[in-house]
Design a protein around this motif. Structure first.
Motif, PDB file in Angstrom:
ATOM      1  N   LEU A 147       0.804  -1.226   0.000  1.00 15.40           N
ATOM      2  CA  LEU A 147       0.000   0.000   0.000  1.00 15.40           C
ATOM      3  C   LEU A 147       0.839   1.280   0.000  1.00 15.40           C
ATOM      4  O   LEU A 147       0.594   2.170  -0.827  1.00 15.40           O
ATOM      5  CB  LEU A 147      -0.971  -0.012   1.176  1.00 15.40           C
ATOM      6  CG  LEU A 147      -2.244  -0.825   0.953  1.00 15.40           C
ATOM      7  CD1 LEU A 147      -3.066  -0.891   2.229  1.00 15.40           C
ATOM      8  CD2 LEU A 147      -3.080  -0.207  -0.157  1.00 15.40           C
ATOM      9  N   ARG A 191       2.522   1.613  -3.424  1.00 13.65           N
ATOM     10  CA  ARG A 191       1.551   1.917  -4.486  1.00 13.65           C
ATOM     11  C   ARG A 191       1.056   3.359  -4.362  1.00 13.65           C
ATOM     12  O   ARG A 191       0.938   4.071  -5.377  1.00 13.65           O
ATOM     13  CB  ARG A 191       0.382   0.937  -4.387  1.00 13.65           C
ATOM     14  CG  ARG A 191      -0.758   1.228  -5.360  1.00 13.65           C
ATOM     15  CD  ARG A 191      -0.315   1.141  -6.823  1.00 13.65           C
ATOM     16  NE  ARG A 191      -1.438   1.396  -7.710  1.00 13.65           N
ATOM     17  CZ  ARG A 191      -2.223   0.444  -8.225  1.00 13.65           C
ATOM     18  NH1 ARG A 191      -1.976  -0.835  -7.955  1.00 13.65           N
ATOM     19  NH2 ARG A 191      -3.218   0.754  -9.027  1.00 13.65           N
ATOM     20  N   MET A 192       0.776   3.815  -3.148  1.00 15.57           N
ATOM     21  CA  MET A 192       0.310   5.195  -2.981  1.00 15.57           C
ATOM     22  C   MET A 192       1.391   6.190  -3.393  1.00 15.57           C
ATOM     23  O   MET A 192       1.103   7.224  -4.007  1.00 15.57           O
ATOM     24  CB  MET A 192      -0.115   5.425  -1.526  1.00 15.57           C
ATOM     25  CG  MET A 192      -1.478   4.837  -1.174  1.00 15.57           C
ATOM     26  SD  MET A 192      -2.087   5.334   0.460  1.00 15.57           S
ATOM     27  CE  MET A 192      -1.041   4.337   1.526  1.00 15.57           C
ATOM     28  N   GLN A 193       2.644   5.893  -3.074  1.00 15.49           N
ATOM     29  CA  GLN A 193       3.729   6.774  -3.504  1.00 15.49           C
ATOM     30  C   GLN A 193       3.850   6.778  -5.022  1.00 15.49           C
ATOM     31  O   GLN A 193       4.055   7.835  -5.637  1.00 15.49           O
ATOM     32  CB  GLN A 193       5.041   6.329  -2.872  1.00 15.49           C
ATOM     33  CG  GLN A 193       6.205   7.285  -3.139  1.00 15.49           C
ATOM     34  CD  GLN A 193       7.494   6.792  -2.535  1.00 15.49           C
ATOM     35  OE1 GLN A 193       7.769   5.598  -2.543  1.00 15.49           O
ATOM     36  NE2 GLN A 193       8.302   7.704  -2.009  1.00 15.49           N
ATOM     37  N   ASP A 241       1.435   6.346  -7.071  1.00 19.15           N
ATOM     38  CA  ASP A 241       0.281   7.080  -7.601  1.00 19.15           C
ATOM     39  C   ASP A 241       0.334   8.568  -7.288  1.00 19.15           C
ATOM     40  O   ASP A 241      -0.592   9.312  -7.632  1.00 19.15           O
ATOM     41  CB  ASP A 241      -1.024   6.498  -7.032  1.00 19.15           C
ATOM     42  CG  ASP A 241      -1.303   5.090  -7.556  1.00 19.15           C
ATOM     43  OD1 ASP A 241      -0.717   4.712  -8.592  1.00 19.15           O
ATOM     44  OD2 ASP A 241      -2.099   4.363  -6.925  1.00 19.15           O
ATOM     45  N   VAL A 244       0.351  10.109  -4.237  1.00 19.32           N
ATOM     46  CA  VAL A 244      -0.387  10.549  -3.044  1.00 19.32           C
ATOM     47  C   VAL A 244       0.577  11.285  -2.117  1.00 19.32           C
ATOM     48  O   VAL A 244       1.728  10.879  -1.942  1.00 19.32           O
ATOM     49  CB  VAL A 244      -1.014   9.342  -2.314  1.00 19.32           C
ATOM     50  CG1 VAL A 244      -1.762   9.794  -1.061  1.00 19.32           C
ATOM     51  CG2 VAL A 244      -1.949   8.593  -3.252  1.00 19.32           C
ATOM     52  N   ILE A 290      -0.615   9.603   2.933  1.00 18.15           N
ATOM     53  CA  ILE A 290      -0.144   8.226   3.112  1.00 18.15           C
ATOM     54  C   ILE A 290      -0.095   7.894   4.604  1.00 18.15           C
ATOM     55  O   ILE A 290      -0.524   6.819   5.038  1.00 18.15           O
ATOM     56  CB  ILE A 290       1.247   8.031   2.470  1.00 18.15           C
ATOM     57  CG1 ILE A 290       1.162   8.159   0.940  1.00 18.15           C
ATOM     58  CG2 ILE A 290       1.830   6.669   2.848  1.00 18.15           C
ATOM     59  CD1 ILE A 290       2.509   8.088   0.238  1.00 18.15           C
ATOM     60  N   SER A 350      -8.921  -1.996  -2.423  1.00 22.36           N
ATOM     61  CA  SER A 350      -7.782  -1.066  -2.393  1.00 22.36           C
ATOM     62  C   SER A 350      -7.035  -1.070  -3.723  1.00 22.36           C
ATOM     63  O   SER A 350      -6.476  -0.046  -4.135  1.00 22.36           O
ATOM     64  CB  SER A 350      -6.819  -1.454  -1.265  1.00 22.36           C
ATOM     65  OG  SER A 350      -7.453  -1.365   0.000  1.00 22.36           O
ATOM     66  N   SER A 364      -7.969   4.000  -5.818  1.00 25.85           N
ATOM     67  CA  SER A 364      -6.788   4.596  -5.187  1.00 25.85           C
ATOM     68  C   SER A 364      -7.120   5.831  -4.360  1.00 25.85           C
ATOM     69  O   SER A 364      -6.212   6.489  -3.857  1.00 25.85           O
ATOM     70  CB  SER A 364      -5.760   4.971  -6.261  1.00 25.85           C
ATOM     71  OG  SER A 364      -6.328   5.885  -7.201  1.00 25.85           O
ATOM     72  N   PRO A 372      -7.725   8.078  -1.340  1.00 19.59           N
ATOM     73  CA  PRO A 372      -7.300   7.903   0.064  1.00 19.59           C
ATOM     74  C   PRO A 372      -8.447   7.608   1.025  1.00 19.59           C
ATOM     75  O   PRO A 372      -8.241   6.889   2.013  1.00 19.59           O
ATOM     76  CB  PRO A 372      -6.641   9.240   0.394  1.00 19.59           C
ATOM     77  CG  PRO A 372      -6.148   9.759  -0.923  1.00 19.59           C
ATOM     78  CD  PRO A 372      -7.179   9.317  -1.919  1.00 19.59           C
ATOM     79  N   LEU A 406      -9.094   3.931   0.633  1.00 22.26           N
ATOM     80  CA  LEU A 406      -7.974   3.182   1.197  1.00 22.26           C
ATOM     81  C   LEU A 406      -7.980   3.237   2.724  1.00 22.26           C
ATOM     82  O   LEU A 406      -7.722   2.237   3.397  1.00 22.26           O
ATOM     83  CB  LEU A 406      -6.659   3.737   0.659  1.00 22.26           C
ATOM     84  CG  LEU A 406      -6.430   3.593  -0.853  1.00 22.26           C
ATOM     85  CD1 LEU A 406      -5.118   4.249  -1.264  1.00 22.26           C
ATOM     86  CD2 LEU A 406      -6.421   2.126  -1.256  1.00 22.26           C
TER      87      LEU A 406
END
Length: 713
Positions: free
Chosen positions: A29, A32-34, A36, A38, A43, A88, A92, A94, A97
């Motif tokens: 997670l 992946r968030m980094q 994308d 975010v 995060i 999740s 994407s 937040p 998530l």
């Protein structure tokens, strides 16, 4: 070890699979968030939501287990975590998530609690510590292995989310196909935060900071590593080292904790943590990857070990019956810290740069170091031998009944289907109950004991006859059978005592004492009830019963933890036991008092005081009649002879008790002590003169000693 784990392979496999999926999702997670784009602060919020769900799971897991059972709870949580990780991967946002992380945290806490209580029910008192250690190693090994699954597919695809969902779903299969039936979960009372903070401020604060440090590091390390160019397999190794440290360092920390002042060990741990936290960014800058891994393992390992250290520190102040409740409160406190950790670390990294992750941990650890120093100055250290032992423990979401420091609950008498059918049949026709017990006892004494426990709760069935049905076939089971019956139906203890006295068993006193020992809150009442029944026919048995009970209490005190010993208040118990027994049999008052004092010498002063009080009450005008005065003096002298002979180390203390109320016995009492040849004249004089001479009693005793010395010369 293999024999110990033989009954649990499917349970442990389910636990491994669900934690393997959790290990993958924990690294997937943030990466992946980094990827994308975010924001780091978002995060941090999303990752903190796991601990929010974890907190609610830790609080409500027992209620869920009671309501739906173990298998259903694990199945529900396994499927929900699969849904959460799959959603999740699809969305994407937040907010989505964060919501999914709450669900995941709740479910992981509940599944771990399910496995822990299940293993605890099946474990024995001897092997539960080993099973706990194995369970913790399996959890951490699964989390470690999960880091390397990140390399099986690109992070930007949904493949890894699907793989995590498969692991969560598949974890349900072993536990569903297993033959083990989930145990019954009893209600348990929690301990308020105020109570646990008052009992152990250091345990609470260090547990909170453990949550802040450990959760902050593990959640934000993937972001820190990626920003320093550590990606792919190197990232898995990097995170694997962080988790490995949490396993490996438990062993040396356990040794240090058990052999040195725990607070000094904690101080050293936090100081070392600060040093390595400062060192890691420099090692990264110098591209010394292997040294970085070692430093990271030490840092995260020390942070993780703060949790079991905090528990041990708190347990030093908590009685054994409250340990589970205290553990639940500490787990919640850890969860509160782990909610704050990732978000605070993310804010620091966003505001001050990537290396601020370790700047944040240094500041937090320094605050904890200050608090440890304050506590070390404010209170004295507990003796090393009196410290609670260190037990390998990770904050898995379970209040562990496997912990060997908790009260062990015997589970051998859980009812099976056949016994339950027999009990239900006995409700309809109580007359057949005894025949069923006798028939079963001849073939299977263990199942007969289960049946007796179930039948004891049927009021129409005579509990004494149930007892006899087993004992006539297996006389060696008399004490154990009585304990089983009282454990199942404590409200019928007096009925069973009546029956045992009526049967005039050779082990009558031992059996009644065993019953009383099963009822710590009502044991002395049971002994008094039995004494009232015995006084006419078995007066001497009253003294034997008192001696048996007080010897058991004395032996148990030697094995107790210091805090339990204080809570038991043996002096008060001894005094109450004496008063109850002498009320029933006043003619044995002195013998009962001496017997209790010999078994519990530290209570001799309190018992002597109670004896003298009852002695004076036995006379209508104790100080106005010469005959009464002579009788009282004679009784005191006889009592002192026994004390000086059998418990000489408390003779002076007991003497002062008597002389304070009856100063005229000072000379004779001192003579008795000296004749016992346990004390020299100089020692006795010093013992008396060391005490403040503020009353007629001490003056009388001093003069008596001086006169005795003159006579000797």
């Amino acid at each position: 070890m293999l024999k110990t784990l033989k009954p649990f392979p499917l349970l442990l496999l389910s636990g491994f699979l669900i934690m393997l999926g959790n290990g993958l999702s924990n690294i997937l997670l943030p990466v992946r968030m980094q990827h994308d784009g975010v924001d780091i602060s978002n995060i941090g919020i999303v990752l903190s939501m796991y601990s929010v769900g974890f907190l609610f799971g830790a609080i409500y897991c027992r209620q869920l287990l009671q309501r739906v059972g173990h298998i259903q709870t694990f199945a529900i949580c396994g499927s929900l975590t699969a849904v959460a990780i799959l959603l999740s991967g699809l969305y994407s946002d937040p907010l989505v998530l964060g919501a999914m992380r709450i669900i995941t945290g709740f479910c992981i806490a509940c599944t771990n609690a399910t496995l822990d209580s299940w293993l605890g029910h099946s474990a024995t008192e001897k092997n539960r510590g080993r099973i706990l250690a194995v369970n913790q190693i399996i959890i951490m090994s699964a989390l470690f292995s999960g880091q390397f699954l990140l390399n099986l597919a690109p992070v930007e695809s949904t493949t890894l989310f699907i793989l995590a969902g498969i692991l969560f779903s598949f974890s349900i299969t072993p536990i569903v196909i297993g033959r083990h039936k989930g145990p019954f979960i009893e209600d348990s009372q929690g301990m308020s935060f105020f109570t646990i903070i008052k009992l152990s401020p250091l345990g609470v604060v260090s547990c909170f900071f453990c949550g802040v440090l450990y959760s902050g590091l593990l959640n934000m390390l993937p972001i820190f590593a990626s920003n320093n160019g550590i990606e792919g397999f190197d990232l898995s190794v990097f995170m694997g080292a962080a988790i490995a440290g949490a396993i490996i360092l438990q062993f040396p920390i356990a040794y240090l904790s058990d052999h040195f002042d725990r607070r000094k060990v904690m101080f050293g741990m936090v100081a070392t943590f600060i040093v390595f936290s400062i060192l890691i960014p420099f090692l990264i800058y110098l591209e010394w990857f292997k040294l970085t891994l070692m430093a990271l393992a030490i840092t995260t390992g020390l942070a993780a070990c703060l949790y079991p250290m905090s528990i041990s520190e708190a347990f030093d102040k908590v009685i054994k019956e409250q340990i589970l409740a205290a553990m639940g409160s500490l787990l919640a406190i850890y969860a509160l810290g782990s909610i704050l950790g990732p978000y605070s670390a993310a804010i620091a990294m966003e505001s001050l740069g990537n290396n601020a992750l370790f700047g944040f941990t240094v500041v937090a650890a320094f605050l904890l170091l200050i608090f440890i120093s304050i506590r070390m100055k404010k209170s004295e250290a507990l003796a090393i031998d009196d410290q609670e032992s260190f037990v390998m423990q990770t904050p898995s979401g379970a209040v562990s009944v496997l912990d060997p420091r908790t009260v062990y609950t015997q589970s051998e008498l859980s009812t099976n289907a056949g016994v339950q059918i027999a009990v239900n049949l006995a409700y309809e026709n109580p007359a057949i109950a005894l025949n069923m017990v006798k028939a079963l006892a001849r073939r299977d004494i263990k199942n007969a004991s289960r049946l007796v426990a179930g039948l004891s709760q049927i009021k129409a069935v005579n509990i004494g006859k149930l007892y006899s049905a087993i004992v006539r076939i297996a006389p060696y089971r008399s004490i154990r059978t009585a304990q089983i019956l009282i454990d199942a139906a404590p409200e019928r203890a007096e009925q069973l005592v009546d029956w045992i006295i009526m049967q005039d068993d050779d082990d009558m006193c031992k059996i009644i004492v065993a019953i009383a020992a099963m009822m710590p809150d009502n044991g002395i009442n049971i002994l008094q009830y039995a004494a009232q029944k015995m006084v006419g026919k078995y007066p001497l048995a009253i003294l034997a019963m008192t001696e048996e009970y007080i010897n058991i209490l004395s032996s148990s005190l030697d094995e107790m933890r210091p805090v339990d010993r204080v809570a038991t208040d043996p002096q008060q118990t001894a005094t109450e036991l004496y008063n109850r027994m002498q009320d029933v049999s006043p003619e044995q008052s002195a013998d009962i008092a001496i017997t209790i004092s010999e078994a519990l010498p530290d209570a001799s002063f309190d018992v002597a005081e109670a004896y003298l009080h009852n002695l004076l009450l036995s006379e209508e005008h104790p100080f106005k009649n010469k005959e009464s005065i002579q009788k009282i003096q004679t009784a005191i002298n006889l009592y002192m002879k026994e004390v000086a002979k059998n418990i000489p180390e408390h003779a002076v203390e007991v003497a002062n008790t008597f002389i304070e109320i009856v100063p005229d016995v000072a000379s004779s009492v001192v003579e008795i002590i000296q004749d016992a040849e346990q004390y020299s004249d100089s020692y006795l004089t010093q013992t008396i003169t060391d005490k403040p001479v503020e009353s007629q009693i001490n003056e009388a005793l001093q003069k008596a000693v001086e006169l005795q010395n003159v006579d000797d010369t």
